[in-house]
Every structure is written in structure tokens, then in C-alpha cells.
Write a protein that holds these residues in place. Structure first.
Motif, PDB file in Angstrom:
ATOM      1  N   UNK A  32      14.093   4.023  -4.367  1.00  0.00           N
ATOM      2  CA  UNK A  32      15.027   4.525  -5.374  1.00  0.00           C
ATOM      3  C   UNK A  32      15.669   3.384  -6.156  1.00  0.00           C
ATOM      4  N   UNK A  33      16.063   2.347  -5.444  1.00  0.00           N
ATOM      5  CA  UNK A  33      16.681   1.201  -6.102  1.00  0.00           C
ATOM      6  C   UNK A  33      15.684   0.430  -6.963  1.00  0.00           C
ATOM      7  N   UNK A  34      14.483   0.214  -6.417  1.00  0.00           N
ATOM      8  CA  UNK A  34      13.511  -0.611  -7.136  1.00  0.00           C
ATOM      9  C   UNK A  34      12.997   0.076  -8.398  1.00  0.00           C
ATOM     10  N   UNK A  35      12.822   1.391  -8.371  1.00  0.00           N
ATOM     11  CA  UNK A  35      12.304   2.089  -9.557  1.00  0.00           C
ATOM     12  C   UNK A  35      13.302   2.022 -10.701  1.00  0.00           C
ATOM     13  N   UNK A  36      14.578   1.865 -10.368  1.00  0.00           N
ATOM     14  CA  UNK A  36      15.603   1.741 -11.402  1.00  0.00           C
ATOM     15  C   UNK A  36      15.736   0.317 -11.930  1.00  0.00           C
ATOM     16  N   UNK A  37      15.179  -0.628 -11.208  1.00  0.00           N
ATOM     17  CA  UNK A  37      15.377  -2.031 -11.549  1.00  0.00           C
ATOM     18  C   UNK A  37      14.170  -2.606 -12.296  1.00  0.00           C
ATOM     19  N   UNK A  38      13.015  -2.597 -11.634  1.00  0.00           N
ATOM     20  CA  UNK A  38      11.775  -3.114 -12.225  1.00  0.00           C
ATOM     21  C   UNK A  38      10.641  -2.665 -11.320  1.00  0.00           C
ATOM     22  N   UNK A  39       9.782  -1.785 -11.822  1.00  0.00           N
ATOM     23  CA  UNK A  39       8.752  -1.251 -10.931  1.00  0.00           C
ATOM     24  C   UNK A  39       7.390  -1.886 -11.135  1.00  0.00           C
ATOM     25  N   UNK A  40       7.092  -2.406 -12.348  1.00  0.00           N
ATOM     26  CA  UNK A  40       5.777  -2.995 -12.571  1.00  0.00           C
ATOM     27  C   UNK A  40       5.841  -3.987 -13.722  1.00  0.00           C
ATOM     28  N   UNK A  41       5.202  -5.152 -13.521  1.00  0.00           N
ATOM     29  CA  UNK A  41       5.131  -6.143 -14.604  1.00  0.00           C
ATOM     30  C   UNK A  41       3.753  -6.779 -14.725  1.00  0.00           C
ATOM     31  N   UNK A  42       2.877  -6.591 -13.774  1.00  0.00           N
ATOM     32  CA  UNK A  42       1.553  -7.211 -13.662  1.00  0.00           C
ATOM     33  C   UNK A  42       1.676  -8.630 -13.138  1.00  0.00           C
ATOM     34  N   UNK A  43       0.536  -9.184 -12.745  1.00  0.00           N
ATOM     35  CA  UNK A  43       0.509 -10.514 -12.135  1.00  0.00           C
ATOM     36  C   UNK A  43       0.398 -11.645 -13.148  1.00  0.00           C
ATOM     37  N   UNK A  44       0.792 -11.366 -14.377  1.00  0.00           N
ATOM     38  CA  UNK A  44       0.952 -12.435 -15.356  1.00  0.00           C
ATOM     39  C   UNK A  44       2.175 -13.290 -15.034  1.00  0.00           C
ATOM     40  N   UNK A  45       3.056 -12.752 -14.176  1.00  0.00           N
ATOM     41  CA  UNK A  45       4.333 -13.403 -13.902  1.00  0.00           C
ATOM     42  C   UNK A  45       4.578 -13.464 -12.394  1.00  0.00           C
ATOM     43  N   UNK A  46       5.513 -14.287 -11.978  1.00  0.00           N
ATOM     44  CA  UNK A  46       5.908 -14.345 -10.574  1.00  0.00           C
ATOM     45  C   UNK A  46       6.735 -13.111 -10.219  1.00  0.00           C
ATOM     46  N   UNK A  47       6.463 -12.557  -9.042  1.00  0.00           N
ATOM     47  CA  UNK A  47       7.111 -11.322  -8.591  1.00  0.00           C
ATOM     48  C   UNK A  47       7.803 -11.629  -7.267  1.00  0.00           C
TER      49      UNK A  47
END
Length: 430
Positions: free
Chosen positions: A87-102
Motif C-alpha cells: 500500500x505504501x509503495x504503490x503510493x510512492x513509486x511502483x515502477x521505473x525500469x532498470x535504467x536507474x538505481x532502485x
């Protein structure tokens, strides 16, 4: 390396006002089958919600869930820790791809490395994808390090490694391969737990020059009938691989993440693989897969392999919560205790039905009840009868009934499940 706590990213709280109502799905099987490709033989049951080790159907009936999404819902249904994280993560940032550090991906990889024999992790979305990654890594290692022109990977008969074209080829069951030829070249098969057959095949394939790149095995065969690996066999396989420079790969998709009573199946066998895979239980039902390897064979470079969704913030945050909850709630001890309780109850049942039940076997909370060859009973019939008694089970082949409840299962749940199985056999055999 940095600690998990140092890498992990905090998230905002969930507000009730932000909740969105989910429209009800169609429960009409006729309409469903008109639009959904019929690749599954489904039981006539529509499940709508779950909590702990129980699920409810669209008519409000409760079932004890000893399927757990096929060994996937590690923490059961609606576990508060997993609900909060997702619930918390879906409101924050759920997907960005591996172009960036996660950060969540790094934290999960750190936890897995700290709690296994692996040094590196590649994230994807499923067990089949994890096994595909392992196959590709083994082939690149064979080509670039061992200079093998045509690498061969040996797998076991009755194994199961996935549904992609390469992984059904790796799967040592012809029924999964039918009508999908031409299959991927470079695989050979031997009986499971038979070291003489394996050694003979390696000797044959490595003449006149080495060809065997890897040996891919399940520590316990799940779909192949819940068949545990023999410790001596796996020790001999490890020695053979060390002698010949062959990579040893374990498919831990079903047995990993605590299901055997250890975090990893290889710990039960007392040997370490060079590469192993994880998926099903890793994020407790959120899709994820992982291929883990030791440093010496981690030969992937940028561009060699990739996954758009693999290791995204949502999936890896969920998986890290599952990992930490297994530790915090001391679930491995519960798995061992409840597994012993379940097997004892099923063996008592087998003593009452010796003409129907041939064997009870397994590790931790992955167990199989094998029906006798002479019996006209099938695993599917037992599963259907159990549904009528309020218990969900899953076949592992035509003659084996599989028990894979959530790792949070209680002693009372085990007692209730055994009683439901007893009623099922009384009805089927009475």
C-alpha cells in the motif's frame, strides 16, 4: 557492503481517502471461458478474498488454503506487513525500469546475498524467467570461460522448470513438450537421484571434448511428484561438478524461501550450488523471480540479459518484507514443526487406507500423499473431494496430492486439514 537498513527506502503512509473501489469481476464460468484462453483445467470454484490461511468463494463459503497459490503465498493472505508495504509503495513509486538505481532492489539483493551462498542477483518476474536466466548464464560461462562450442545442460527426468520454450525443453517430462517442437537444442536427461546414470551420461557427452556446461536439478521435485533429493546423490553431483568444472544449478522456485524448513532447499542437502533460482514464495504472491550466482560465474555484462519489470520498487519492497517477516516471526521453526505434524497425520491416514495410499513424503511444508498404482483413485478426485470438505489441495501428477500451505499455518489448521482429508477418503472409499 552496506546494510539492508542503510539501503532501504522509506515510504509514505496510506490514507483511507485515497482508496479506490475495485469493480467486481465476472464469476460466470461460461462468460469467463469465452474471453480467457483455456490453458488451465480449472476447478469449479471462484475465490474472492482471503485472510491468513483461509479463502472465501463468491458464495461466502470458507476454505482452508493448503495450495497457497501453489506454494506462493508465503505469509498467507492479507498479512498486515505485506499489505502495509504494498500500500505504501504503490503510493510512492511502483515502477521505473532498470535504467536507474532502485533502492528496494539493492536492499533485497543485499538480504539474499547475506542469507545464501550467492554473491550476485538478477531479478525478473517468474520462476520460468529465473530459470531462463540461469540457462543463459551457464551457456555464456561455457562459451567464454570454458571455450565449449556446443554446451549441453543435463536435467532430470520428471523435473519441471517452467513453460517457456527453453524451460519446457529443460523440463524432463515429454507431456509438457508435445506439439511445441522444434525444442531448444542443448539439453539431455537422466533419472533423478541416480548418480551412476548421471556420471555415465557426463562421460559420454564429454567425449571427445567437454560439452557438459551445467547440471540443473531441483533439490526436491515438486511437479514431478514431491520427490525429495537424496543427500548422498547431491554430494556426489557436487563432487563431479567440481572435478570437471561443470556448473551446478538448483531450481529453488518451489522449495526456496523457507518452504522446506530451511531458507533454501540446498541447505537440507548439505551442498551449495553455483547458481540457483527463486520465485514463487519470494514476494508472497507479488510477481517476482530471481537468479542468484556465485561471483566466479557471474559473467553477464550490460546488454546480455534484461527485464523491463524485473526488480521494480513494488515487487522488491514486497519481497524484502516477506524476507524480513520470515525472520521476525521465526517461521522456519513453524514450518518444521507443522510439517512434522502434517506428515504424522497423513501417515496415520495411510495406515488406515493401505490399499489406497502408497506413501507420504516431503520436507517442511511441501508434502505429497501418493496414491497406490492399483487404486482407481486419482489425485484430481481427492482434490475435488477435499474442496467439498472445505480444504484446498493441488495435484502433483496423476497420483500425488500436494500439501503446500502458507508458512504461517497453525497447529489447529493442520488438525483441521487432516480431518478434512480423512472425511474425503471416507467419502471416496466408503
Amino acid at each position: 557492503m552496506a546494510s539492508t537498513a542503510a539501503i532501504r527506502l522509506g515510504c509514505c503512509a496510506v490514507s483511507p481517502e485515497s482508496a479506490v473501489a475495485v469493480p467486481p469481476a465476472s464469476a460466470d464460468p461460461v462468460q469467463f471461458d469465452q474471453v480467457v484462453m483455456t490453458t488451465y483445467g480449472r476447478f469449479p470454484l471462484t475465490l474472492t478474498r482471503g485472510e491468513g490461511c483461509r479463502v472465501w468463494d463468491d458464495e461466502g463459503r470458507s476454505y482452508l488454503d493448503f495450495v497457497a497459490g501453489i506454494a506462493t503465498c508465503t505469509l498467507g493472505h492479507a498479512h498486515p506487513a505485506l499489505v502495509a508495504t504494498v500500500s505504501q509503495q504503490i503510493q510512492t513509486l511502483h515502477h521505473v525500469s532498470n535504467l536507474y538505481y532502485i533502492p528496494q532492489q539493492g536492499a533485497l539483493a543485499q538480504w539474499l546475498v547475506n542469507h545464501s551462498c550467492a554473491d550476485r542477483v538478477f531479478f525478473c518476474n517468474s520462476g520460468a524467467e529465473a530459470n531462463e536466466a540461469a540457462i543463459k548464464l551457464a551457456r555464456k560461462y561455457a562459451h567464454t570461460v570454458r571455450q565449449i562450442a556446443h554446451p549441453v545442460i543435463i536435467t532430470a527426468q520428471a523435473s519441471f522448470h517452467g513453460r517457456t520454450l527453453a524451460t519446457i525443453t529443460a523440463t524432463g517430462q515429454p507431456k509438457y513438450q508435445q506439439h511445441f517442437d522444434p525444442l531448444v537444442p542443448g539439453f539431455a536427461y537422466v533419472p533423478y537421484n541416480d548418480f551412476t546414470a548421471l556420471a555415465d551420461l557426463v562421460e559420454s557427452l564429454d567425449q571427445p571434448q567437454p560439452q557438459v556446461a551445467a547440471i540443473l536439478l531441483e533439490p526436491l521435485q515438486g511437479e514431478g511428484g514431491v520427490r525429495p533429493g537424496d543427500r548422498l546423490y547431491f554430494e556426489q553431483v557436487r563432487q563431479l561438478c567440481d572435478q570437471k568444472g561443470i556448473l551446478l544449478i538448483f531450481d529453488e522456485v518451489q522449495v526456496g524461501m523457507g518452504r522446506t524448513g530451511r531458507l533454501w532447499g540446498y541447505e537440507t542437502l548439505g551442498v551449495e550450488p553455483d547458481i540457483f533460482t527463486s520465485a514463487k514464495g519470494l514476494a508472497g504472491g507479488i510477481p517476482i523471480g530471481a537468479m542468484l550466482s556465485k561471483e566466479f560465474c557471474a559473467v553477464f555484462q550490460p546488454g546480455d540479459h534484461a527485464s523491463t519489470f524485473g526488480g521494480n520498487p513494488l515487487a522488491t519492497a514486497a519481497a524484502l518484507t516477506v524476507c524480513e517477516t520470515i525472520e521476525q516471526e521465526k517461521l522456519l521453526q513453524n514450518v518444521s514443526d507443522r510439517g512434522e505434524q502434517l506428515r504424522a497425520g497423513l501417515r496415520a491416514l495411510a495406515n488406515r487406507y493401505p490399499q489406497r495410499i502408497a506413501d507420504v513424503r516431503g520436507w517442511g511444508l511441501i508434502n505429497g500423499l501418493e496414491l497406490t498404482a492399483e487404486s482407481n483413485l486419482t489425485a484430481a478426485e481427492v482434490v475435488k473431494a477435499a474442496i467439498g470438505e472445505g480444504l484446498l489441495l493441488v495435484p502433483a501428477g496423476p497420483k500425488v496430492v500436494r500439501f503446500v500451505p502458507p508458512l504461517i499455518v497453525s497447529a489447529a489448521d493442520i488438525e483441521a486439514a487432516i480431518a478434512a482429508v480423512e472425511r474425503s477418503f471416507a467419502r471416496l472409499c466408503g
